[in-house]
Design a protein around this motif. Sequence first.
Motif, PDB file in Angstrom:
ATOM      1  N   SER A 190       0.823  -1.217   0.000  1.00  0.00           N
ATOM      2  CA  SER A 190       0.000   0.000   0.000  1.00  0.00           C
ATOM      3  C   SER A 190       0.855   1.265   0.000  1.00  0.00           C
ATOM      4  N   GLU A 191       2.007   1.228   0.657  1.00  0.00           N
ATOM      5  CA  GLU A 191       2.896   2.394   0.662  1.00  0.00           C
ATOM      6  C   GLU A 191       3.538   2.592  -0.710  1.00  0.00           C
ATOM      7  N   ILE A 192       3.945   1.506  -1.343  1.00  0.00           N
ATOM      8  CA  ILE A 192       4.577   1.621  -2.660  1.00  0.00           C
ATOM      9  C   ILE A 192       3.565   2.090  -3.705  1.00  0.00           C
ATOM     10  N   LEU A 193       2.356   1.524  -3.661  1.00  0.00           N
ATOM     11  CA  LEU A 193       1.329   1.910  -4.632  1.00  0.00           C
ATOM     12  C   LEU A 193       0.621   3.214  -4.271  1.00  0.00           C
ATOM     13  N   GLY A 194       0.769   3.651  -3.021  1.00  0.00           N
ATOM     14  CA  GLY A 194       0.110   4.883  -2.580  1.00  0.00           C
ATOM     15  C   GLY A 194      -1.395   4.740  -2.458  1.00  0.00           C
ATOM     16  N   ARG A 195      -1.861   3.553  -2.073  1.00  0.00           N
ATOM     17  CA  ARG A 195      -3.303   3.304  -1.948  1.00  0.00           C
ATOM     18  C   ARG A 195      -3.837   4.021  -0.706  1.00  0.00           C
ATOM     19  N   ARG A 196      -4.890   4.803  -0.913  1.00  0.00           N
ATOM     20  CA  ARG A 196      -5.450   5.600   0.189  1.00  0.00           C
ATOM     21  C   ARG A 196      -6.943   5.411   0.361  1.00  0.00           C
ATOM     22  N   ASP A 197      -7.549   4.411  -0.264  1.00  0.00           N
ATOM     23  CA  ASP A 197      -8.985   4.222  -0.144  1.00  0.00           C
ATOM     24  C   ASP A 197      -9.292   3.180   0.933  1.00  0.00           C
ATOM     25  N   TRP A 198     -10.392   3.382   1.621  1.00  0.00           N
ATOM     26  CA  TRP A 198     -10.743   2.525   2.753  1.00  0.00           C
ATOM     27  C   TRP A 198     -11.078   1.107   2.316  1.00  0.00           C
ATOM     28  N   LEU A 199     -11.643   0.959   1.114  1.00  0.00           N
ATOM     29  CA  LEU A 199     -12.020  -0.373   0.647  1.00  0.00           C
ATOM     30  C   LEU A 199     -10.801  -1.261   0.438  1.00  0.00           C
ATOM     31  N   PHE A 200      -9.724  -0.683  -0.059  1.00  0.00           N
ATOM     32  CA  PHE A 200      -8.489  -1.450  -0.214  1.00  0.00           C
ATOM     33  C   PHE A 200      -8.036  -2.003   1.132  1.00  0.00           C
ATOM     34  N   TYR A 201      -8.077  -1.179   2.162  1.00  0.00           N
ATOM     35  CA  TYR A 201      -7.613  -1.618   3.479  1.00  0.00           C
ATOM     36  C   TYR A 201      -8.576  -2.616   4.120  1.00  0.00           C
ATOM     37  N   ALA A 202      -9.864  -2.458   3.882  1.00  0.00           N
ATOM     38  CA  ALA A 202     -10.823  -3.433   4.410  1.00  0.00           C
ATOM     39  C   ALA A 202     -10.616  -4.792   3.751  1.00  0.00           C
ATOM     40  N   TRP A 235      -6.626   2.202   8.095  1.00  0.00           N
ATOM     41  CA  TRP A 235      -6.837   3.279   7.139  1.00  0.00           C
ATOM     42  C   TRP A 235      -7.155   4.586   7.854  1.00  0.00           C
ATOM     43  N   LEU A 236      -8.004   4.520   8.880  1.00  0.00           N
ATOM     44  CA  LEU A 236      -8.359   5.734   9.622  1.00  0.00           C
ATOM     45  C   LEU A 236      -7.152   6.384  10.284  1.00  0.00           C
ATOM     46  N   SER A 237      -6.235   5.564  10.788  1.00  0.00           N
ATOM     47  CA  SER A 237      -5.123   6.124  11.555  1.00  0.00           C
ATOM     48  C   SER A 237      -3.858   6.338  10.735  1.00  0.00           C
ATOM     49  N   ALA A 238      -3.632   5.564   9.681  1.00  0.00           N
ATOM     50  CA  ALA A 238      -2.375   5.712   8.944  1.00  0.00           C
ATOM     51  C   ALA A 238      -2.527   5.583   7.438  1.00  0.00           C
ATOM     52  N   GLY A 239      -3.483   4.849   6.964  1.00  0.00           N
ATOM     53  CA  GLY A 239      -3.579   4.542   5.543  1.00  0.00           C
ATOM     54  C   GLY A 239      -4.001   5.689   4.656  1.00  0.00           C
ATOM     55  N   ARG A 240      -4.647   6.682   5.219  1.00  0.00           N
ATOM     56  CA  ARG A 240      -5.102   7.802   4.397  1.00  0.00           C
ATOM     57  C   ARG A 240      -3.943   8.631   3.858  1.00  0.00           C
ATOM     58  N   TRP A 241      -2.757   8.438   4.427  1.00  0.00           N
ATOM     59  CA  TRP A 241      -1.584   9.192   3.992  1.00  0.00           C
ATOM     60  C   TRP A 241      -0.527   8.290   3.378  1.00  0.00           C
ATOM     61  N   ALA A 242      -0.929   7.135   2.890  1.00  0.00           N
ATOM     62  CA  ALA A 242       0.032   6.195   2.304  1.00  0.00           C
ATOM     63  C   ALA A 242       0.725   6.822   1.103  1.00  0.00           C
ATOM     64  N   GLY A 243       2.017   6.659   1.044  1.00  0.00           N
ATOM     65  CA  GLY A 243       2.799   7.174  -0.067  1.00  0.00           C
ATOM     66  C   GLY A 243       3.163   8.634   0.032  1.00  0.00           C
ATOM     67  N   ASN A 244       2.807   9.328   1.107  1.00  0.00           N
ATOM     68  CA  ASN A 244       3.158  10.744   1.264  1.00  0.00           C
ATOM     69  C   ASN A 244       4.660  10.963   1.337  1.00  0.00           C
ATOM     70  N   TRP A 245       5.390   9.991   1.793  1.00  0.00           N
ATOM     71  CA  TRP A 245       6.828  10.131   1.945  1.00  0.00           C
ATOM     72  C   TRP A 245       7.521  10.328   0.594  1.00  0.00           C
ATOM     73  N   ARG A 246       6.886   9.926  -0.500  1.00  0.00           N
ATOM     74  CA  ARG A 246       7.507  10.079  -1.815  1.00  0.00           C
ATOM     75  C   ARG A 246       7.418  11.498  -2.328  1.00  0.00           C
ATOM     76  N   GLN A 247       6.599  12.332  -1.743  1.00  0.00           N
ATOM     77  CA  GLN A 247       6.415  13.696  -2.228  1.00  0.00           C
ATOM     78  C   GLN A 247       7.398  14.676  -1.611  1.00  0.00           C
TER      79      GLN A 247
END
Length: 150
Positions: A78-90, A135-147
């Motif tokens: 999820s971090e590599i792909l930058g997935r930020r949607d709740w359905l992916f994490y569920a 997702w609520l606590s960390a997944g919404r910002w997945a991939g932010n480190w690449r910016q």
Amino acid sequence: MNRLVAYLIRFAVILIGYGVASLAASAFLNIIFLASLGYTPQHAHPTATASLYFSIPFVALFVAYFAFMPAAIVILVSEILGRRDWLFYALAGAVVAVVFLGFAYQTADANVEVTDPRTVAAVIGCGMVGGIFYWLSAGRWAGNWRQIGP
């Protein structure tokens, strides 16, 4: 130096998110277990309620331990792909739960019942709840480190 700080902050957020997900999955598992025994909020006894304060974090340790490797792979993807949607994490939480059930089935004793449909559904539900809380606590910002610039 900025990149290193961004990586360390993101790693800390991921660890905190994993802790939150483990606690949420544990709380869901406790609620499902109590409901299967016929315990309802009308029967709320102070000792039963107080025992949840101990059992939820205690069971969360086991949840975190058994789900660590599959969850680490899902978090990395999820971090590599930058997935930020709740359905992916569920759905990813459900996959982690299915992988756990597969491991449990392979190493099960005669006393462990991992083929009961209610048990399977409860564990998959715990994985989905854990994924949503991650997702609520960390997944919404997945991939932010690449910016972050150099």
